[in-house]
Scaffold this active site. Structure first.
Site, PDB file in Angstrom:
ATOM      1  N   ASN A   1      -6.214   8.969   7.317  1.00 22.88           N
ATOM      2  CA  ASN A   1      -7.425   8.201   7.013  1.00 22.88           C
ATOM      3  C   ASN A   1      -7.046   6.739   6.849  1.00 22.88           C
ATOM      4  O   ASN A   1      -6.276   6.419   5.940  1.00 22.88           O
ATOM      5  CB  ASN A   1      -8.042   8.748   5.714  1.00 22.88           C
TER       6      ASN A   1
ATOM      7  N   HIS B   1      -5.458  -1.090   5.767  1.00 23.50           N
ATOM      8  CA  HIS B   1      -5.281  -0.306   7.000  1.00 23.50           C
ATOM      9  C   HIS B   1      -6.361  -0.477   8.077  1.00 23.50           C
ATOM     10  O   HIS B   1      -7.090   0.452   8.416  1.00 23.50           O
ATOM     11  CB  HIS B   1      -5.106   1.189   6.696  1.00 23.50           C
TER      12      HIS B   1
ATOM     13  N   ASP C   1      -8.708   2.625  -3.243  1.00 28.09           N
ATOM     14  CA  ASP C   1      -8.209   3.219  -1.996  1.00 28.09           C
ATOM     15  C   ASP C   1      -8.215   4.752  -2.015  1.00 28.09           C
ATOM     16  O   ASP C   1      -7.850   5.383  -3.008  1.00 28.09           O
ATOM     17  CB  ASP C   1      -6.802   2.740  -1.673  1.00 28.09           C
TER      18      ASP C   1
ATOM     19  N   LEU D   1       2.453   6.697  -4.698  1.00 26.96           N
ATOM     20  CA  LEU D   1       3.636   7.278  -5.343  1.00 26.96           C
ATOM     21  C   LEU D   1       3.321   8.585  -6.066  1.00 26.96           C
ATOM     22  O   LEU D   1       4.228   9.275  -6.515  1.00 26.96           O
ATOM     23  CB  LEU D   1       4.279   6.266  -6.299  1.00 26.96           C
TER      24      LEU D   1
ATOM     25  N   ASN E   1      -4.973   5.892  -7.039  1.00 21.10           N
ATOM     26  CA  ASN E   1      -5.603   7.226  -6.990  1.00 21.10           C
ATOM     27  C   ASN E   1      -4.661   8.329  -7.465  1.00 21.10           C
ATOM     28  O   ASN E   1      -4.393   9.294  -6.756  1.00 21.10           O
ATOM     29  CB  ASN E   1      -6.147   7.528  -5.588  1.00 21.10           C
TER      30      ASN E   1
ATOM     31  N   ASP F   1       0.868   2.551   3.758  1.00 14.06           N
ATOM     32  CA  ASP F   1      -0.030   3.649   3.376  1.00 14.06           C
ATOM     33  C   ASP F   1       0.753   4.961   3.260  1.00 14.06           C
ATOM     34  O   ASP F   1       0.258   6.044   3.615  1.00 14.06           O
ATOM     35  CB  ASP F   1      -1.217   3.782   4.324  1.00 14.06           C
TER      36      ASP F   1
ATOM     37  N   HIS G   1       0.837  -1.207   0.000  1.00 12.69           N
ATOM     38  CA  HIS G   1       0.000   0.000   0.000  1.00 12.69           C
ATOM     39  C   HIS G   1       0.869   1.254   0.000  1.00 12.69           C
ATOM     40  O   HIS G   1       1.246   1.769   1.061  1.00 12.69           O
ATOM     41  CB  HIS G   1      -0.892  -0.042   1.250  1.00 12.69           C
TER      42      HIS G   1
ATOM     43  N   HIS H   1     -10.774  -0.175   0.988  1.00 16.72           N
ATOM     44  CA  HIS H   1     -10.645   0.919   1.960  1.00 16.72           C
ATOM     45  C   HIS H   1     -11.997   0.983   2.668  1.00 16.72           C
ATOM     46  O   HIS H   1     -12.961   1.519   2.132  1.00 16.72           O
ATOM     47  CB  HIS H   1     -10.324   2.220   1.215  1.00 16.72           C
TER      48      HIS H   1
HETATM   49 ZN    ZN Z   1      -6.988   4.037   2.260  1.00 17.14          ZN
END
Ligand code: ZN
Length: 453
Positions: free
Chosen positions: A301, A255, A175, A84, A115, A328, A81, A202
Site C-alpha cells: 500500500n 510514498h 500513515d 519498527l 501505527n 516504507d 518512513h 498517506h
Molecule cells: Zn503509508
C-alpha cells in the site's frame, strides 16, 4: 553472496587490543582510500563523534585503520518512513532488530511510524520509542507522532506535547490511514506551523479504495482483483497541496506511486509551496505485473503501479520533484503475509535493500550519480525531518555519520540472512548491485565488513 572481498581492519599505535570486537568500540578511525560521493580516493579520519580530517595520506597513528579501497563513501542514510512495530508487534519487528537492519542498509537515522499498539499519539509513547532507539544504538530513532487520536481520523492528537517531549517530534502522520477529513487536515497543518512541524500524508481517499487489492487497470480486471485507482491518491495529493498553500504550512507526501501525483507535485513546487515528497525503492523498481503471481509478498500500500508510473517516478526523483527515497519498511509476521492474496497484510521489507534498489533503478540507469543518491537518501530527508546531526556531508567538523558502499559488488538477496525479524522481502533470490560494507554512527562502527557489530 558474490563479489564480496573481505576488508581488513588493522590497528596502529598504542590503543586497544586489536581484536575485531574491540575495533567496533574504538574512538578513532582512519578510513583509507575511500571515494567520497564516488570521486577520487582519499582518507577520512574520524575522532570521537566527528570527521576530523579528509585528505590524502593521513596519519593513522592511534587509530583503527579500515582499508576502503574502491568503496564509495556517503553520508549516513536517513529514512523518513520506517515501521519498527514496537510497541505491540514485537513478533514482526523490534526497535533493536529494525535499527540493526537499518544500520546494515547504511542508515544512521530512521523515522518510526506511529501505527504501533499503543499508537504513538501521546508524549509517553514517542518518548518510549525514542529511548528504545537510544538503547539499541544502531541508528537514531525519531518517532513520528500520530495526527489524530488512535489514527481514527476524528480529533487531533496532542501534537504540541509530542513536539515538546524529549523525542522532539517534528513529523506527524497517520500513515497506514489517510487524514481524509479536509477540516482536520487543515487544522493539523495550521497547528504544526508553530514549531516548524510537517504533516506527512498517506494519500489514499478511502471511499475510492474500499476493498482494493492492486492497481486498477487492465491487469486487475484480468486477475479478478479489486482495483485501486490512481485517482484515489492523486485527488488527496492535489487537495493537500492546496490546503498547505492556503494555510502556509508544510506538507510531505508519503510514498508517491503514480505519474499523475508527480504532475501535481511539479505544479505545486512551481508555485513555491511548502510541499515535499518521497518515493519508495519498490515503486522505483517493481510493477503491477508481479500481482499476476498472486504472491502476497508483492501486495503493498500503495500498490505497485505500471511501468509508465515507474518511469515517471524515476524521472521525478532525478529532477528533484520527488525529494527523497523513503523505505516504507513494513515487516509482517509469516501468518499475516503467507496466506491468500485477499487476506494478506499490505507491506514489504525495505531497509536492508534500499540502497541496492536505488543503485539498480537510478545509478545503473544513469539517472543519479552518487552525489544524487546522497542528496535524496541523506541530505534532503534529514532536512525534511529537521535533523541537524544528519545529512551534513563528508567534511571536517561534520558528525561522523557515514556509510561505505562497494559499488561493484553484486549480492543475491537472501531473506534468511536478514536482520529483520520478518522475511517479506520482494527481492528474494534477486541479484542486486552495491553492498553496504560499513556504517558509522557518530564515529562508532555499527556495521563492519557487511556485518552488524
Ligand atoms: Zn503509508
Amino acid at each position: 553472496m558474490t563479489g564480496d572481498r573481505g576488508r581488513r581492519v588493522s590497528r596502529n599505535g598504542r590503543r586497544g587490543t586489536g581484536d575485531e570486537s574491540g575495533a567496533a568500540r574504538v574512538t578513532e578511525w582512519l578510513i583509507r582510500g575511500a571515494r567520497p560521493y564516488g570521486g577520487e580516493p582519499t582518507d577520512l579520519r574520524l575522532a570521537g563523534e566527528v570527521i576530523a580530517q579528509v585528505g590524502p595520506d593521513l596519519d593513522g597513528t592511534g587509530a583503527s585503520v579500515l582499508d576502503a579501497d574502491g568503496l564509495v563513501a556517503l553520508p549516513g542514510l536517513v529514512d523518513l518512513h520506517t515501521h519498527l512495530r514496537e510497541p505491540g508487534r514485537e513478533d514482526a519487528e523490534t526497535i533493536e532488530s529494525g535499527t540493526r537492519a537499518a544500520a546494515l542498509g547504511g542508515f544512521t537515522a530512521v523515522h518510526a511510524m506511529a501505527n504501533t499498539d499503543p499508537v504513538a499519539d501521546v508524549a509517553g509513547v514517542v518518548e518510549q520509542v525514542w529511548r528504545l532507539g537510544q538503547a539499541a544504538g544502531y541508528a537514531d530513532v525519531h518517532p513520528v507522532g500520530a495526527v489524530t487520536v488512535g489514527l481514527a481520523g476524528e480529533r487531533l492528537a496532542e501534537l504540541g506535547a509530542m513536539a515538546d517531549s524529549t523525542a522532539r517530534v517534528r513529523i506527524f502522520s497517520d500513515d497506514g490511514h489517510c487524514v481524509s477529513d479536509p477540516v482536520l487536515m487543515r487544522r493539523a497543518l495550521e497547528y504544526v506551523k508553530a514549531f516548524g512541524g510537517v504533516i506527512a500524508q498517506h494519500a489514499q481517499e478511502p471511499r475510492l479504495t474500499a476493498g482494493a487489492q492492486m492497481n486498477e487497470g487492465v491487469l486487475s480486471a484480468r486477475l479478478g482483483l479489486a482495483g485501486w485507482p490512481a485517482v484515489a491518491e492523486e485527488s488527496i495529493v492535489a487537495r493537500d497541496c492546496l490546503l498547505a498553500a492556503h494555510v502556509g504550512s508544510r506538507l510531505h507526501v508519503c510514498h508517491v506511486s503514480t505519474a499523475g501525483s508527480v504532475e501535481i507535485l511539479r505544479w505545486a513546487k512551481s508555485k513555491g509551496w511548502g510541499v515535499t515528497a518521497e518515493v519508495t525503492p519498490h515503486h522505483l523498481l517493481l510493477t503491477d505485473e508481479l500481482a499476476a503471481t498472486y504472491d502476497p509478498v508483492f501486495k503493498v500500500n500503495p500498490p505497485l503501479r505500471t511501468a509508465e508510473d515507474v518511469e515517471a517516478l524515476r524521472d521525478a526523483l532525478a529532477d528533484g520533484t520527488i525529494d527523497a527515497v523513503a523505505t516504507d519498511h513494513a515487516p509482517h509476521a509469516l501468518e499475516d503475509k503467507e496466506t491468500e492474496w485477499d487476506a494478506a497484510a499490505f507491506g514489504m521489507l525495505g531497509l536492508e535493500t534500499a540502497l541496492a534498489v536505488v543503485a539498480e533503478a537510478m545509478v545503473g540507469t544513469g539517472r543519479l550519480d552518487w552525489h544524487g543518491v546522497a542528496d535524496r537518501m541523506s541530505v534532503r530527508p534529514a532536512r525534511i525531518g529537521g535533523l541537524s546531526g544528519h545529512g551534513r556531508g563528508l567534511q571536517p567538523g561534520a558528525p561522523a555519520n557515514l556509510v561505505l558502499v562497494d559499488p561493484v559488488a553484486r549480492v543475491v538477496v537472501d531473506p534468511a540472512s536478514m536482520a529483520s525479524r520478518s522475511r517479506n522481502t520482494p527481492y528474494a533470490g534477486r541479484t542486486l548491485p552495491a553492498r553496504v560494507s560499513a556504517t558509522f554512527l557518530r564515529g562508532r562502527a555499527t556495521v563492519l565488513d557487511g556485518k552488524a557489530t
